[in-house]
Design a protein around this motif. Structure first.
Motif, PDB file in Angstrom:
ATOM      1  N   ALA A   1      -4.933   3.278  -3.685  1.00 43.52           N
ATOM      2  CA  ALA A   1      -4.164   2.117  -4.154  1.00 43.52           C
ATOM      3  C   ALA A   1      -4.576   0.863  -3.374  1.00 43.52           C
ATOM      4  CB  ALA A   1      -2.665   2.372  -4.002  1.00 43.52           C
ATOM      5  N   PHE A   2      -4.758   1.005  -2.070  1.00 43.61           N
ATOM      6  CA  PHE A   2      -5.171  -0.140  -1.257  1.00 43.61           C
ATOM      7  C   PHE A   2      -6.552  -0.630  -1.681  1.00 43.61           C
ATOM      8  CE2 PHE A   2      -6.995  -2.030   2.666  1.00 43.61           C
ATOM      9  CZ  PHE A   2      -6.098  -3.075   2.822  1.00 43.61           C
ATOM     10  N   ALA A   3      -7.478   0.301  -1.930  1.00 39.28           N
ATOM     11  CA  ALA A   3      -8.838  -0.073  -2.356  1.00 39.28           C
ATOM     12  C   ALA A   3      -8.805  -0.787  -3.706  1.00 39.28           C
ATOM     13  CB  ALA A   3      -9.730   1.166  -2.427  1.00 39.28           C
ATOM     14  N   LYS A   4      -7.987  -0.280  -4.643  1.00 42.18           N
ATOM     15  CA  LYS A   4      -7.866  -0.946  -5.940  1.00 42.18           C
ATOM     16  C   LYS A   4      -7.270  -2.343  -5.768  1.00 42.18           C
ATOM     17  CE  LYS A   4      -5.898   2.560  -8.392  1.00 42.18           C
ATOM     18  NZ  LYS A   4      -5.307   3.182  -9.593  1.00 42.18           N
ATOM     19  N   PHE A   5      -6.272  -2.438  -4.906  1.00 41.20           N
ATOM     20  CA  PHE A   5      -5.638  -3.723  -4.653  1.00 41.20           C
ATOM     21  C   PHE A   5      -6.673  -4.717  -4.127  1.00 41.20           C
ATOM     22  CE2 PHE A   5      -3.056  -6.786  -2.305  1.00 41.20           C
ATOM     23  CZ  PHE A   5      -2.012  -7.007  -3.182  1.00 41.20           C
TER      24      PHE A   5
END
Length: 147
Positions: free
Chosen positions: A85-89
């Motif tokens: 999720a952090f990488a997508k963000f």
């Protein structure tokens, strides 16, 4: 406190809580972004594009945690899911940084507008794009149980 809970429930019943909190924290993120930008420009004398990248990086970290916890009430089942999720963000924020940089360049270098007015207008466009990215591609998993 009762008024807060009543307002929250009223907004949730009308499916307005998420946009409301996103705009609230998006506004705070914009304040962080502009404050850091002005600090970099006026105190440290940095070139506007450098100041823009620094203000972007700090505001992205602020936005990630506020969006995950308070806006989308997202939870991760494990570390891998949290890092994904952090990488997508970050990926979508890099896209919006490109949009931010392009708008700043057009408004300042081509249209000769002031950098603060350009920054303000650009932030409105970026906040809207980021909401759509976060809502439909980043925080799509489980919600926190909040009572």
């Amino acid at each position: 406190m009762q008024t807060y809970h009543e307002l929250k429930q009223w907004l949730k019943d009308r499916k307005l809580w998420e946009p409301f909190t996103y705009l609230f924290f998006g506004g705070l993120t914009t304040v962080v972004n502009i404050a850091i930008y002005l600090l970099c420009r006026n105190v440290f004398g940095l070139y506007y594009q450098v100041a823009n990248v620094i203000s972007w990086a700090i505001s992205v970290l602020f936005a990630y945690f506020t969006n995950k916890i308070w806006v989308f009430e997202a939870r991760s089942a494990n570390r891998r899911e949290a890092w994904t999720a952090f990488a997508k963000f970050i990926f979508f924020r890099v896209l919006s940084l490109g949009l931010d940089m392009l708008c700043m360049f057009v408004m300042i270098s081509l249209l000769s507008s002031g950098d603060l007015s350009a920054k303000t207008v650009t932030q409105i466009v970026v906040v809207l794009a980021n909401y759509l990215f976060s809502k439909f591609w980043v925080f799509t998993g489980k919600k926190m149980d909040k009572k």
